[in-house]
Design a protein around this motif. Structure first.
Motif, mmCIF file in Angstrom:
data_model
loop_
_atom_site.group_PDB
_atom_site.id
_atom_site.type_symbol
_atom_site.label_atom_id
_atom_site.label_comp_id
_atom_site.label_asym_id
_atom_site.label_seq_id
_atom_site.Cartn_x
_atom_site.Cartn_y
_atom_site.Cartn_z
ATOM 1 N N LEU A 41 0.830 -1.203 0.000
ATOM 2 C CA LEU A 41 0.000 0.000 0.000
ATOM 3 C C LEU A 41 0.863 1.250 0.000
ATOM 4 O O LEU A 41 0.638 2.184 -0.793
ATOM 5 N N LEU A 42 1.876 1.292 0.869
ATOM 6 C CA LEU A 42 2.761 2.448 0.913
ATOM 7 C C LEU A 42 3.519 2.606 -0.403
ATOM 8 O O LEU A 42 3.654 3.720 -0.927
ATOM 9 N N VAL A 48 -7.790 1.154 7.760
ATOM 10 C CA VAL A 48 -7.066 0.512 8.865
ATOM 11 C C VAL A 48 -5.571 0.456 8.560
ATOM 12 O O VAL A 48 -4.729 0.777 9.413
ATOM 13 N N HIS A 49 -5.219 0.079 7.335
ATOM 14 C CA HIS A 49 -3.811 -0.015 6.960
ATOM 15 C C HIS A 49 -3.152 1.365 6.906
ATOM 16 O O HIS A 49 -1.987 1.522 7.278
ATOM 17 N N ILE A 50 -3.894 2.358 6.453
ATOM 18 C CA ILE A 50 -3.356 3.726 6.430
ATOM 19 C C ILE A 50 -3.079 4.199 7.854
ATOM 20 O O ILE A 50 -2.032 4.814 8.133
ATOM 21 N N LYS A 51 -3.983 3.904 8.765
ATOM 22 C CA LYS A 51 -3.775 4.286 10.172
ATOM 23 C C LYS A 51 -2.503 3.659 10.723
ATOM 24 O O LYS A 51 -1.708 4.328 11.395
ATOM 25 N N ARG A 52 -2.288 2.385 10.414
ATOM 26 C CA ARG A 52 -1.085 1.705 10.900
ATOM 27 C C ARG A 52 0.177 2.313 10.297
ATOM 28 O O ARG A 52 1.193 2.480 10.986
ATOM 29 N N ILE A 101 0.987 10.936 4.722
ATOM 30 C CA ILE A 101 -0.124 10.342 3.995
ATOM 31 C C ILE A 101 -1.352 11.177 4.304
ATOM 32 O O ILE A 101 -1.792 11.247 5.453
ATOM 33 N N GLN A 102 -1.906 11.811 3.284
ATOM 34 C CA GLN A 102 -3.003 12.744 3.495
ATOM 35 C C GLN A 102 -4.328 12.140 3.070
ATOM 36 O O GLN A 102 -4.405 11.375 2.106
ATOM 37 N N GLY A 119 -10.215 9.495 -0.929
ATOM 38 C CA GLY A 119 -9.173 8.519 -0.674
ATOM 39 C C GLY A 119 -7.936 9.137 -0.076
ATOM 40 O O GLY A 119 -8.026 10.052 0.762
ATOM 41 N N TYR A 120 -6.761 8.693 -0.557
ATOM 42 C CA TYR A 120 -5.495 9.065 0.070
ATOM 43 C C TYR A 120 -4.433 9.400 -0.980
ATOM 44 O O TYR A 120 -4.487 8.968 -2.130
ATOM 45 N N LYS A 121 -3.433 10.166 -0.502
ATOM 46 C CA LYS A 121 -2.261 10.471 -1.334
ATOM 47 C C LYS A 121 -1.071 10.700 -0.436
ATOM 48 O O LYS A 121 -1.218 11.052 0.742
#
Length: 225
Positions: free
Chosen positions: A158-159, A193-197, A211-212, A218-220
């Protein structure tokens, strides 16, 4: 070597203006009057970045953006007269890296082009650099100074996916497909959940990258400059 830009816009005045500005900066410019012509040029020529209008005949800019993102690894900037948030949301969901509304200053567009090239140049064939943090995609390691971090597989993937395209917005659904696979049947909140971790793991590296969250989309990843 001069970089190649594709300008796809049905307005000949816009194309002429951008060709004049971009060639003056040393870029090689290809021009398309509609989305289908743009796809043909992409298939036959090297292109380093695409500038596309949303409202075009035959194949509109949103569909063209989606086609480019599926087959080419290049930055995309959308040009449009639309200013509504929902239109920008559609552009980002289809895969654009940046968005600029008409009328615009040609020099502002030029600055954005250069910024995107800087972002994409941070990615090499086997390592991605986020400030002082290096993602080794061959050995599945994160190198931060003298520390080597080994992440759970999906967190790492993911990262790495976000880091390959700094500044580009990914929807949760897009990340699910790219990281977990199109046949994933679980809850899309697993991305959250994975972004939080990941944020917790890299809390001490905010000076390198963040990570915003873009609410509702979503995210970037943003890299500190």
């Amino acid at each position: 070597m001069a970089k190649h830009l594709l300008i796809a816009d049905d307005d000949s005045n816009i194309r002429s203006l951008l060709r004049l500005v971009m060639t003056g900066e040393g870029y090689h410019v290809l021009e398309a009057r509609d989305g289908l012509e743009a796809l043909s040029l992409l298939a036959e020529n090297p292109v380093d970045l695409a500038i596309i209008d949303i409202m075009m005949p035959k194949l509109d800019g949103l569909e063209l953006c989606e086609q480019i993102r599926q087959h080419y690894d290049i930055p995309i900037i959308m040009l449009t007269a639309r200013e509504q948030l929902k239109d920008k949301e559609q552009g980002y969901l289809r895969g654009t890296d940046d968005y600029i509304t008409k009328p615009f200053e040609p020099m502002e567009l030029l600055f954005r082009i250069k910024a995107l090239f800087r972002r994409y140049s941070r990615v090499s064939s086997d390592r991605i650099r986020l400030g002082g943090v290096i993602i080794d995609i061959i050995n599945y390691e994160i190198i931060a100074g003298d520390t080597v971090l080994l992440l759970p597989l999906k967190e790492f993937e993911l990262l790495a996916q976000l880091a390959q395209y700094p500044g580009r917005l990914f929807s949760r659904e897009e990340l699910i497909t790219l990281v977990w696979g199109a046949d994933y049947m679980g809850d899309s909140r697993t991305v959250d959940v994975h972004i939080k971790r990941l944020r917790e793991r890299f809390a001490d590296y905010r000076e390198d990258f963040t990570i915003q969250t873009v609410r509702g989309i979503g995210y970037k990843v943003e890299v500190a400059t």
